[in-house]
Scaffold this motif. Structure first.
Motif, PDB file in Angstrom:
ATOM      1  N   SER A  78      34.131  48.524  43.988  1.00 48.36           N
ATOM      2  CA  SER A  78      33.521  49.587  43.183  1.00 48.36           C
ATOM      3  C   SER A  78      33.329  50.838  44.031  1.00 48.36           C
ATOM      4  CB  SER A  78      32.179  49.124  42.619  1.00 48.36           C
ATOM      5  OG  SER A  78      31.257  48.873  43.664  1.00 48.36           O
ATOM      6  N   ALA A  79      33.306  51.999  43.377  1.00 42.89           N
ATOM      7  CA  ALA A  79      33.181  53.272  44.083  1.00 42.89           C
ATOM      8  C   ALA A  79      31.811  53.444  44.720  1.00 42.89           C
ATOM      9  CB  ALA A  79      33.470  54.425  43.119  1.00 42.89           C
ATOM     10  N   ASP A  80      30.767  52.823  44.147  1.00 44.43           N
ATOM     11  CA  ASP A  80      29.413  52.980  44.687  1.00 44.43           C
ATOM     12  C   ASP A  80      29.104  52.001  45.818  1.00 44.43           C
ATOM     13  OD1 ASP A  80      29.148  50.571  43.368  1.00 44.43           O
ATOM     14  OD2 ASP A  80      27.754  51.305  41.839  1.00 44.43           O
ATOM     15  N   GLY A  81      30.074  51.134  46.166  1.00 44.54           N
ATOM     16  CA  GLY A  81      29.878  50.211  47.265  1.00 44.54           C
ATOM     17  C   GLY A  81      29.005  49.018  46.960  1.00 44.54           C
ATOM     18  N   HIS A  82      28.768  48.722  45.666  1.00 45.75           N
ATOM     19  CA  HIS A  82      27.898  47.611  45.289  1.00 45.75           C
ATOM     20  C   HIS A  82      28.656  46.315  45.043  1.00 45.75           C
ATOM     21  CE1 HIS A  82      24.690  50.532  44.837  1.00 45.75           C
ATOM     22  NE2 HIS A  82      23.846  49.544  44.612  1.00 45.75           N
ATOM     23  N   TRP A  83      29.926  46.417  44.581  1.00 43.27           N
ATOM     24  CA  TRP A  83      30.603  45.222  44.086  1.00 43.27           C
ATOM     25  C   TRP A  83      32.015  45.099  44.649  1.00 43.27           C
ATOM     26  CZ3 TRP A  83      26.790  42.859  41.632  1.00 43.27           C
ATOM     27  CH2 TRP A  83      25.843  43.621  40.942  1.00 43.27           C
ATOM     28  N   VAL A  84      32.478  43.864  44.763  1.00 39.05           N
ATOM     29  CA  VAL A  84      33.885  43.595  45.035  1.00 39.05           C
ATOM     30  C   VAL A  84      34.296  42.399  44.177  1.00 39.05           C
ATOM     31  CG1 VAL A  84      33.423  42.096  47.038  1.00 39.05           C
ATOM     32  CG2 VAL A  84      35.650  43.200  46.825  1.00 39.05           C
ATOM     33  N   ALA A  85      35.462  42.513  43.543  1.00 38.44           N
ATOM     34  CA  ALA A  85      36.004  41.446  42.692  1.00 38.44           C
ATOM     35  C   ALA A  85      37.237  40.863  43.376  1.00 38.44           C
ATOM     36  CB  ALA A  85      36.365  41.975  41.311  1.00 38.44           C
ATOM     37  N   ALA A  86      37.374  39.529  43.299  1.00 39.74           N
ATOM     38  CA  ALA A  86      38.489  38.841  43.955  1.00 39.74           C
ATOM     39  C   ALA A  86      39.140  37.862  42.992  1.00 39.74           C
ATOM     40  CB  ALA A  86      37.989  38.101  45.203  1.00 39.74           C
ATOM     41  N   VAL A  87      40.490  37.825  43.003  1.00 37.72           N
ATOM     42  CA  VAL A  87      41.258  36.918  42.154  1.00 37.72           C
ATOM     43  C   VAL A  87      42.022  35.957  43.055  1.00 37.72           C
ATOM     44  CG1 VAL A  87      42.941  36.722  40.293  1.00 37.72           C
ATOM     45  CG2 VAL A  87      41.579  38.804  40.516  1.00 37.72           C
ATOM     46  N   SER A  88      41.868  34.670  42.825  1.00 35.78           N
ATOM     47  CA  SER A  88      42.566  33.661  43.624  1.00 35.78           C
ATOM     48  C   SER A  88      43.731  33.070  42.839  1.00 35.78           C
ATOM     49  CB  SER A  88      41.603  32.564  44.069  1.00 35.78           C
ATOM     50  OG  SER A  88      40.892  32.031  42.978  1.00 35.78           O
ATOM     51  N   GLY A  89      44.518  32.240  43.504  1.00 34.34           N
ATOM     52  CA  GLY A  89      45.731  31.695  42.907  1.00 34.34           C
ATOM     53  C   GLY A  89      45.504  30.784  41.727  1.00 34.34           C
ATOM     54  N   ASP A  90      44.269  30.297  41.533  1.00 33.63           N
ATOM     55  CA  ASP A  90      43.958  29.501  40.335  1.00 33.63           C
ATOM     56  C   ASP A  90      43.536  30.385  39.172  1.00 33.63           C
ATOM     57  OD1 ASP A  90      41.569  30.342  41.338  1.00 33.63           O
ATOM     58  OD2 ASP A  90      40.736  28.343  41.690  1.00 33.63           O
ATOM     59  N   TRP A  91      43.698  31.723  39.330  1.00 31.60           N
ATOM     60  CA  TRP A  91      43.436  32.758  38.325  1.00 31.60           C
ATOM     61  C   TRP A  91      41.950  32.950  38.030  1.00 31.60           C
ATOM     62  CZ3 TRP A  91      47.586  30.574  34.437  1.00 31.60           C
ATOM     63  CH2 TRP A  91      48.840  30.618  35.047  1.00 31.60           C
ATOM     64  N   ALA A  92      41.091  32.423  38.891  1.00 32.44           N
ATOM     65  CA  ALA A  92      39.648  32.622  38.743  1.00 32.44           C
ATOM     66  C   ALA A  92      39.267  33.976  39.341  1.00 32.44           C
ATOM     67  CB  ALA A  92      38.885  31.502  39.432  1.00 32.44           C
ATOM     68  N   HIS A  98      36.111  36.119  40.757  1.00 30.13           N
ATOM     69  CA  HIS A  98      34.731  36.065  41.240  1.00 30.13           C
ATOM     70  C   HIS A  98      34.279  37.461  41.651  1.00 30.13           C
ATOM     71  CE1 HIS A  98      34.326  31.662  41.286  1.00 30.13           C
ATOM     72  NE2 HIS A  98      35.593  31.641  41.651  1.00 30.13           N
ATOM     73  N   ILE A  99      33.019  37.783  41.333  1.00 28.91           N
ATOM     74  CA  ILE A  99      32.452  39.089  41.659  1.00 28.91           C
ATOM     75  C   ILE A  99      31.288  38.879  42.621  1.00 28.91           C
ATOM     76  CG2 ILE A  99      31.332  41.150  40.727  1.00 28.91           C
ATOM     77  CD1 ILE A  99      32.820  40.450  38.050  1.00 28.91           C
ATOM     78  N   TYR A 100      31.293  39.662  43.706  1.00 31.91           N
ATOM     79  CA  TYR A 100      30.284  39.517  44.750  1.00 31.91           C
ATOM     80  C   TYR A 100      29.477  40.803  44.888  1.00 31.91           C
ATOM     81  CZ  TYR A 100      33.301  35.582  45.991  1.00 31.91           C
ATOM     82  OH  TYR A 100      34.042  34.426  45.948  1.00 31.91           O
TER      83      TYR A 100
END
Length: 686
Positions: A493-507, A509-511
C-alpha cells in the motif's frame, strides 16, 4: 478515458527462448514446457492455460526431455547427463542423479509413472525406479552403437521402442534384450544419407510410429518389422510427434514451422477397417517445431520462434466459445519490467543481466494521437551483469531510482545507485541478510524505505533500507496455517500500512506492516491470481484472476466491497471474459480514484467504477473505433470499460504521474529479426 502523454517504449530488446520440449500431465490438467535456455514452465489447463509456475534456466543446465511421473512429479534430463526432479512448490531443481551414459537425449515414463527410461549418447537405454524422495538406477537394457534420440513405452509397460540414426529398436523390458531391429534408411541417387529418427510412439495395437529427417511419418508392425504405411509430409525433417490418449489422433511438427494432424478413420463409411489419414495442416510457427503434445481437447505445439500454440479440437467442443479459441503465447505471464516513477526510469530484466534506462522527454504539446519530438533521447544508464550460470528470477527498481535489487537461485543482490549530474555510480550493498532463497518477487515500498522479498513456504521478508547504502531484516511474515508453496506476487500500500502476498496455492494473505501481524486472508477462489494492487486512497485490494474475473477487497473492513459484489451479481461482459491473455499489471490514477488501470499483452484498459457495467448486448469497442462514431452513438456506448489496443504486444504499462503513461512494447517482428533464418519454402507464384 481521458488524455495522457504516453511514452511509447520499444527499446526493450527481449528475445524469448525457443520451446525445446513439452509434456502433458497424464490424466491431469497441466502442461510442462522447457525452453532452450533451460527454463521450465508449467501451464494450468483449468486456469485458462495460465503460466502458473516458472523455474528460470541456467547456463549449466540444458533440458532435452521432460516427463511427469508418479502423478505430480516432474522430471527433466539434458545434455549435462543428469536427471533432475523439479520442486514445483519452491520453483527450483530439487535433486539430480547422474544418468551415467553421457548426454541424455530422451526420457519417458511408463504408464503407471513408477519407472523412467532414458536414452543416452552412448547408445544405452537405462531404467530408473521412481521412489519417494528421488529415483534409483534399476538396470541397463541391451546396449548398441548410436545415440538414443527418442523413446516410447508400450501401454502394457512390457516393451520400449527407441529411435536412433538409421534404425529403430524394440526392447523387451523384462529380459532387457532387443527383440526387433528395423532399418529406416534408404538410398537417394545411390548416395547414402543418414536418416535420423527424431520421434517415436508405441501404440497399444503394436504399431510403432516414427518421424524422421526425410520428412516422413511411418507406421511399422513391430513384430514383423514391416512397414505398414508411410506419409511424406515435408521436404525437410519431421522433428516431433505426439499421440492422443485414445490413440485415434496424432500431431507432428516439422522444421518448416508446419504442424499436421493424422486421424485414424474408417476406409469406408461403416467399415471396421481403419487407416491413418493426414487431415489438418497448420502453419502457426515460422521456425522448427521441436515439441508437440496432444491433450484430450487440443493440439499443442512449441517452436524455436518461442511461440506456444494451443489449437482446440473443434470436434471435442460442446459449443463455440472461449474454450474453442486458438491461443498463442510468446511472452511470459509475469512482468519483466519495473518502473521508478519519481525518477522516470525503467529497469529491464533479461536472463543474465539488467538494464536501467532513463526515459526521454519533450517540451512540446499536441493533439490526440500526435507524435511529439523529443528534446532529450532515452538514455541507457547502467547494465548489471549477473555472475555465474544461474538466470535471474526477479528484479525491481525503487520509486526514487536509488535502489536496484535482483535474485538468482542462490544469491540476492542489492545495489545503491547515485546520480551526480551526468555521472552515475553503482555500489553493491555488502552483507545483505541471509534470506530463504530464491526470491520470487521483489517490491519496494512507495517511500523507497523498505523492500519486500517474496520467498518459499509462503514467507515474505521485510528489509529496511539504510543510508548511505545498507539494509537489515525487520521481520518475516508467514501464513498462520503455513504453506508449502512459494509467494509469486506482492502488492504494497502507498501509506506503508499493508502488504498482500499470493502463493502458489492461490491463497492471498494480507499483513499489517505497523504491528507486523497477519491481518486477514482473502476468501479462496478457484483460479490463479494474475495481478493485484492496493488502491492508494481507499486501501482496497483489486485482484485479477486467470478466468478474467475482477474482485475488489476492502483491507480495513476485511470483506469484498459493494462494487465487487455488484460486479459478481451483474457479471462482466462476455467479450471481456473470453480474452485469452491474463492481466499482468494493475495501477491507479490518483487524480481519478474511481479509475483502475490494467493491461494484458493485447490491450490497455481504464476501468471507470463510476460508470455502469456493459451488458452482453453492448459493444466492447476499442477507443479508436469509438471515436469514429457520432456523438449520440458514443453516448449510447458509454460504460465502465475504456479499452485501447494501439500498443501491442504490451509487456508493461504504468502511470508516471496523473497525466503521463509509459507503455513498453515488444513487436513480434522485432523478435523474429533476432532469430536465426527459417528454412525457406517455395511459394506458389514466386
Amino acid at each position: 478515458m481521458g488524455e495522457f502523454e504516453v511514452h511509447r517504449v520499444r527499446f526493450f530488446g527481449l528475445v524469448p527462448a525457443g520451446v525445446r520440449c513439452l509434456a502433458c500431465q497424464p490424466r491431469g490438467g497441466r502442461l510442462a514446457l522447457a525452453r532452450t535456455d533451460g527454463a521450465v514452465e508449467v501451464y494450468n489447463f483449468a486456469a485458462n492455460y495460465f503460466q502458473e509456475k516458472v523455474i528460470p534456466g541456467s547456463e549449466a543446465r540444458s533440458v532435452e526431455a521432460l516427463c511427469w511421473a508418479a502423478g505430480e512429479r516432474l522430471f527433466g534430463a539434458g545434455l549435462g547427463g543428469d536427471i533432475t526432479e523439479y520442486d514445483l512448490a519452491r520453483l527450483c531443481p530439487a535433486r539430480s542423479v547422474d544418468g551415467c551414459g553421457g548426454p541424455v537425449w530422451s526420457m519417458a515414463a511408463n504408464s503407471t509413472g513408477t519407472q523412467l527410461a532414458i536414452g543416452c549418447e552412448d547408445g544405452s537405454v537405462k531404467l530408473f525406479q521412481v521412489v519417494p524422495g528421488g529415483i534409483q538406477f534399476e538396470r541397463n537394457l541391451d546396449r548398441r552403437k548410436g545415440r538414443i534420440l527418442c523413446l516410447s513405452w508400450h501401454p502394457s509397460d512390457t516393451r520400449i521402442a527407441a529411435g536412433s540414426i538409421d534404425i529403430l529398436r524394440v526392447f523387451d523390458v523384462c529380459s532387457g534384450q532387443t527383440v526387433q531391429r528395423i532399418m529406416v534408411n534408404y538410398h537417394v541417387q545411390k548416395v547414402k544419407r543418414e536418416c535420423i529418427v527424431w520421434s517415436i510412439a508405441f501404440l497399444s495395437s503394436g504399431t510403432v510410429v516414427s518421424s524422421d529427417s526425410f520428412g516422413r511419418v511411418q507406421f511399422w508392425d513391430w513384430e514383423r518389422g514391416t512397414l505398414l504405411e508411410s506419409h511424406t509430409i515435408s521436404t525437410s525433417a519431421v522433428l516431433s510427434l505426439a499421440v492422443s490418449e485414445k490413440e485415434d489422433s496424432i500431431i507432428v511438427g516439422t522444421s518448416t514451422g508446419a504442424t499436421y494432424q493424422f486421424q485414424l478413420l474408417p476406409v469406408k463409411m461403416g467399415s471396421l477397417e481403419k487407416r491413418w489419414v493426414r487431415t489438418k495442416p497448420f502453419q502457426h510457427h515460422t521456425h522448427d517445431v521441436r515439441a508437440v503434445a496432444h491433450s484430450s481437447t487440443a493440439l499443442i505445439s512449441g517452436g524455436l520462434d518461442a511461440q506456444l500454440v494451443i489449437r482446440p479440437l473443434m470436434e471435442k467442443m460442446q459449443k463455440k466459445g472461449y474454450d474453442a479459441a486458438l491461443r498463442k503465447f510468446t511472452f511470459p505471464h509475469r512482468r519483466l519490467v519495473s518502473c521508478a516513477r519519481k525518477a522516470r526510469l525503467l529497469l529491464f530484466q533479461f536472463s543474465q543481466h539488467l538494464e536501467l534506462w532513463r526515459l526521454g522527454s519533450t517540451n512540446e504539446t499536441g493533439k490526440d494521437g500526435e507524435v511529439l519530438p523529443l528534446c532529450r533521447m532515452p538514455e541507457h544508464l547502467v547494465q548489471l551483469k549477473s555472475k555465474g550460470p544461474e538466470h535471474i528470477y526477479c528484479s525491481c527498481v525503487s520509486p526514487c531510482g536509488s535502489w536496484v535489487a535482483y535474485s538468482t537461485a542462490s544469491r540476492f543482490h542489492l545495489y545503491r545507485v547515485q546520480y551526480e549530474g551526468d555521472s552515475i555510480s553503482v555500489k553493491k550493498v555488502p552483507k545483505v541478510p541471509k534470506l530463504l532463497l530464491p526470491a520470487y518477487q521483489l517490491q519496494f515500498s512507495a517511500d523507497s524505505g523498505s523492500l519486500f522479498v517474496a520467498s518459499a513456504r509462503g514467507s515474505v521478508h521485510v528489509l529496511q533500507l539504510l543510508e548511505p547504502g545498507g539494509c537489515k531484516l525487520l521481520h518475516t511474515f508467514r501464513p498462520p496455517s503455513g504453506s508449502p508453496e512459494a509467494v509469486y506476487l506482492l502488492a504494497a500500500s502507498a501509506d506503508g500500512h499493508w502488504v498482500a502476498a499470493v502463493s502458489g496455492d492461490w491463497a492471498i494473505h494480507i499483513y499489517n506492516l505497523k504491528c507486523f501481524k497477519h491481518h486477514c486472508a482473502v476468501p479462496a477462489y478457484s483460479c490463479a491470481v494474475t495481478a493485484l494492487a492496493i488502491h492508494p486512497v481507499t486501501n482496497n485490494l483489486v485482484i485479477a484472476y486467470s478466468d478474467q474475473q475482477l474482485f475488489e477487497f476492502s483491507i480495513p473492513e476485511k470483506q469484498y466491497t459493494a462494487w465487487s459484489r455488484m460486479v459478481q451479481n451483474c457479471g462482466l461482459h462476455r467479450v471481456w471474459l473470453e480474452r485469452d491473455s491474463p492481466i499482468t499489471h494493475i495501477t491507479f490514477n490518483p487524480k481519478n480514484p474511481s479509475h483502475i488501470l490494467l493491461h494484458d499483452v493485447y490491450m490497455f484498459c481504464v476501468l471507470d467504477k463510476s460508470l455502469p457495467l456493459p451488458d452482453n448486448s453492448a459493444l466492447l469497442m476499442n477507443q479508436s473505433t469509438l471515436k469514429q462514431l457520432p456523438e449520440n452513438a458514443r453516448q449510447r456506448q458509454l460504460h465502465a470499460f475504456k479499452i485501447c489496443k494501439k500498443f501491442q504486444p504490451l509487456l508493461f504499462a504504468d502511470l508516471l504521474d496523473e497525466n503521463c503513461l509509459v507503455m513498453v512494447e515488444r513487436p513480434i517482428m522485432d523478435v523474429k529479426t533476432q532469430l536465426p533464418l527459417p528454412i525457406q519454402q517455395k511459394k506458389f507464384g514466386t
